[in-house]
Design a protein around this motif. Sequence first.
Motif, PDB file in Angstrom:
ATOM      1  N   ALA A  38       0.828  -1.206   0.000  1.00  0.00           N
ATOM      2  CA  ALA A  38       0.000   0.000   0.000  1.00  0.00           C
ATOM      3  C   ALA A  38       0.862   1.255   0.000  1.00  0.00           C
ATOM      4  O   ALA A  38       0.565   2.231  -0.681  1.00  0.00           O
ATOM      5  N   ARG A  39       1.960   1.241   0.760  1.00  0.00           N
ATOM      6  CA  ARG A  39       2.846   2.404   0.778  1.00  0.00           C
ATOM      7  C   ARG A  39       3.509   2.610  -0.580  1.00  0.00           C
ATOM      8  O   ARG A  39       3.696   3.746  -1.023  1.00  0.00           O
ATOM      9  N   GLY A  40       3.875   1.521  -1.210  1.00  0.00           N
ATOM     10  CA  GLY A  40       4.470   1.641  -2.542  1.00  0.00           C
ATOM     11  C   GLY A  40       3.508   2.267  -3.532  1.00  0.00           C
ATOM     12  O   GLY A  40       3.887   3.129  -4.337  1.00  0.00           O
ATOM     13  N   LEU A  41       2.250   1.843  -3.486  1.00  0.00           N
ATOM     14  CA  LEU A  41       1.246   2.420  -4.369  1.00  0.00           C
ATOM     15  C   LEU A  41       0.997   3.891  -4.034  1.00  0.00           C
ATOM     16  O   LEU A  41       0.815   4.721  -4.926  1.00  0.00           O
ATOM     17  N   PRO A 113       0.446   3.457   9.477  1.00  0.00           N
ATOM     18  CA  PRO A 113      -0.572   2.403   9.367  1.00  0.00           C
ATOM     19  C   PRO A 113      -1.370   2.476   8.077  1.00  0.00           C
ATOM     20  O   PRO A 113      -2.250   1.655   7.860  1.00  0.00           O
ATOM     21  N   MET A 114      -1.085   3.486   7.222  1.00  0.00           N
ATOM     22  CA  MET A 114      -1.879   3.717   6.005  1.00  0.00           C
ATOM     23  C   MET A 114      -3.354   3.896   6.369  1.00  0.00           C
ATOM     24  O   MET A 114      -4.250   3.326   5.742  1.00  0.00           O
ATOM     25  N   ALA A 231      -6.317  -1.318  -1.320  1.00  0.00           N
ATOM     26  CA  ALA A 231      -4.915  -1.647  -1.182  1.00  0.00           C
ATOM     27  C   ALA A 231      -4.098  -0.403  -0.884  1.00  0.00           C
ATOM     28  O   ALA A 231      -2.986  -0.484  -0.431  1.00  0.00           O
ATOM     29  N   LEU A 232      -4.667   0.792  -1.160  1.00  0.00           N
ATOM     30  CA  LEU A 232      -3.991   2.033  -0.854  1.00  0.00           C
ATOM     31  C   LEU A 232      -4.476   2.588   0.461  1.00  0.00           C
ATOM     32  O   LEU A 232      -3.995   3.592   0.928  1.00  0.00           O
ATOM     33  N   ALA A 233      -5.430   1.986   1.082  1.00  0.00           N
ATOM     34  CA  ALA A 233      -6.044   2.594   2.262  1.00  0.00           C
ATOM     35  C   ALA A 233      -6.221   1.598   3.386  1.00  0.00           C
ATOM     36  O   ALA A 233      -6.329   0.399   3.170  1.00  0.00           O
TER      37      ALA A 233
END
Length: 239
Positions: A38-41, A113-114, A231-233
């Motif tokens: 998620a961090r990569g995205l 933690p996104m 996946a981003l959240a």
Amino acid sequence: MRRHVYVTRLFLLSLAAAATLSPSASSACGYHDDVTMARGLLNWVYPDALHVLGSISAAIAAHRLPPPELAAPDLFGAKYGKTVRSLERLGRGLGATSGGMRGPSVSVVLIEPMLWARFESGESGSRTRVHVTGPEPGDVVLVSGEIVIGEIASGRLTIRKAHELGLIRLYGPAAQQARFLLAYEQVGRQPLPGTAVKAASSKPAVFTAPATATAEASSPPQLKISDNGGALACGPGHH
């Protein structure tokens, strides 16, 4: 315009692939799950967003931010609850200290933690929603960390100073970013509503601007992250 459409489509395809690879991706949350992907995205959609982590580490080393708490499983939701309270206080601060000026709606993502939250600006103040799936079209996107939001909520760090130090990064049209800073730059000068005031003997941290200017964040396409794009959240469903 064509480039934005292409980027949007490619991004959504990436999210779909992530969801296929990981059944829990749609509800990934750093309090329970690995959010590396998620961090990569996030860093791909919002270029250099991960630079916030380096700025936070540098500020901790310079004693401009308090050291992080020891990493441990959040078995009883204490850490999550503390973060939610800080976000809610921030939301009340945005609604109460804009000096009569309506700032833009803001989506905040805490990069450890996104976890996403959204502050909607309205006539009656700012409405806070925590654990949303991502930003809405037209939002200013603010990338930061748990410690930074906690310091702002406690009245030890202003949004303006955090921005100057690179502890928060803003994304969106330049005019919207300027409007956000104009309306909310002094949020954090004093403890925000709901934050207990510390004893007079407590010495607040001293913040000084670094010698080099903070790099200007780029303005990526504004995307609405659907429930399937979690996946981003750190999306709803865990709490």
